[in-house]
Write an enzyme that holds these catalytic residues in place. Structure first.
Site, short mmCIF file in Angstrom:
data_model
loop_
_atom_site.label_atom_id
_atom_site.label_comp_id
_atom_site.label_asym_id
_atom_site.label_seq_id
_atom_site.Cartn_x
_atom_site.Cartn_y
_atom_site.Cartn_z
N ASP A 169 -7.08 -9.72 11.21
CA ASP A 169 -6.25 -10.41 10.21
C ASP A 169 -5.33 -11.50 10.78
O ASP A 169 -4.26 -11.75 10.23
CB ASP A 169 -5.43 -9.39 9.40
CG ASP A 169 -6.34 -8.38 8.70
OD1 ASP A 169 -7.44 -8.77 8.30
OD2 ASP A 169 -5.93 -7.22 8.56
N ASP A 223 4.72 -4.77 6.23
CA ASP A 223 3.46 -5.01 6.93
C ASP A 223 3.35 -6.51 7.20
O ASP A 223 3.39 -7.31 6.27
CB ASP A 223 2.31 -4.53 6.05
CG ASP A 223 0.97 -4.69 6.72
OD1 ASP A 223 0.54 -5.85 6.91
OD2 ASP A 223 0.33 -3.67 7.04
N GLU A 247 -4.89 -14.12 8.11
CA GLU A 247 -3.97 -13.65 7.06
C GLU A 247 -2.52 -13.81 7.53
O GLU A 247 -1.66 -14.22 6.76
CB GLU A 247 -4.28 -12.19 6.74
CG GLU A 247 -3.47 -11.63 5.59
CD GLU A 247 -3.79 -10.17 5.29
OE1 GLU A 247 -3.11 -9.61 4.43
OE2 GLU A 247 -4.71 -9.59 5.91
N ASN A 262 -0.78 -0.96 12.76
CA ASN A 262 -0.19 -1.95 11.86
C ASN A 262 0.98 -2.62 12.57
O ASN A 262 1.89 -1.95 13.04
CB ASN A 262 0.37 -1.26 10.60
CG ASN A 262 -0.70 -0.61 9.78
OD1 ASN A 262 -1.56 -1.29 9.24
ND2 ASN A 262 -0.64 0.72 9.67
N ASP A 269 0.73 -8.13 8.47
CA ASP A 269 -0.65 -8.59 8.44
C ASP A 269 -1.49 -8.24 9.67
O ASP A 269 -2.58 -7.72 9.52
CB ASP A 269 -0.74 -10.12 8.21
CG ASP A 269 0.18 -10.60 7.11
OD1 ASP A 269 0.14 -10.03 6.01
OD2 ASP A 269 0.97 -11.53 7.36
N ASP A 300 -3.27 -6.52 12.67
CA ASP A 300 -3.62 -5.13 12.95
C ASP A 300 -4.46 -5.11 14.22
O ASP A 300 -5.12 -6.09 14.56
CB ASP A 300 -4.46 -4.53 11.81
CG ASP A 300 -3.73 -4.59 10.48
OD1 ASP A 300 -2.67 -3.95 10.36
OD2 ASP A 300 -4.22 -5.27 9.56
N ARG A 341 0.85 -1.20 0.00
CA ARG A 341 0.00 0.00 0.00
C ARG A 341 0.89 1.25 0.00
O ARG A 341 1.96 1.25 0.60
CB ARG A 341 -0.87 -0.03 1.26
CG ARG A 341 -1.87 1.07 1.37
CD ARG A 341 -2.81 0.84 2.56
NE ARG A 341 -3.70 -0.28 2.26
CZ ARG A 341 -3.99 -1.26 3.11
NH1 ARG A 341 -3.46 -1.27 4.32
NH2 ARG A 341 -4.82 -2.22 2.77
#
Length: 178
Positions: free
Chosen positions: A119, A102, A122, A86, A104, A106, A22
């Site tokens: 997440d 990152d 994830e 994050n 994953d 959060d 991102r």
């Protein structure tokens, strides 16, 4: 030459395999020190890895502690301050670019300081797919506990008045283009 308060920086997050995650197109640097980098933005363009673009809906104060495995985005809304934390690698700053990996996980923190961990599936999937080294998994878990401890203790960006103080500074230093 390192950026100074009032200058714009770009924030990029990547995944462990170095793929782009991102991009926050423009944030105004409010403060930088040996301990922390603080930026602010409002209705900034965000680009996702798949090319999709969107704009944030409210002013935000972003806090990146040097050496920390998490960063916080405090979103200033009419009904209070919401935080998006994050879990990620310590950031790197090169010129006008701040970047991090990152990982994953959060934490979303609500104005009443309750929270949700997001997440987790994830994280488990990516840790297998991208073969996260054991020390990364350990650092991520430690960072998650640290965020929750900070929320509970109202430490750092979660302390009363922190976001308001830096938002006022942001309004003073941001350029007229925002």
């Amino acid at each position: 030459m390192s950026p100074t308060p009032g200058s714009n920086i770009r924030i990029e997050s990547y995944k462990h395999d170095h793929s782009l995650h991102r991009i926050w197109d423009k944030s105004t640097l409010i403060h930088t020190s040996d301990a922390v980098v603080i930026g602010g933005n409002d209705r900034v363009k965000v680009t996702e890895a798949d090319g999709r673009e969107w704009r944030t809906r409210e002013p935000a104060i972003c806090t990146f502690g040097r050496g920390q495995w998490f960063n916080t985005i405090a979103m200033i809304r009419d009904d209070g301050i919401y935080y998006y934390c994050n879990i990620g690698s310590p950031f790197s700053m090169k010129g006008q670019l701040l970047s991090y990996i990152d990982y994953d996980l959060d934490v979303k923190v609500f104005p009443d300081m309750t929270y949700s961990i997001l997440d987790e599936e994830e994280f488990l999937l990516h840790s297998k797919q991208m073969n996260y080294p054991p020390f990364v998994v350990e650092r991520v878990q430690t960072a998650l506990r640290e965020v929750l401890d900070w929320v509970s203790a109202r430490r750092g960006p979660f302390q009363n008045g922190f976001v308001q103080r830096w938002y006022e500074r942001y309004l003073l230093v941001r350029d007229d283009e925002e």
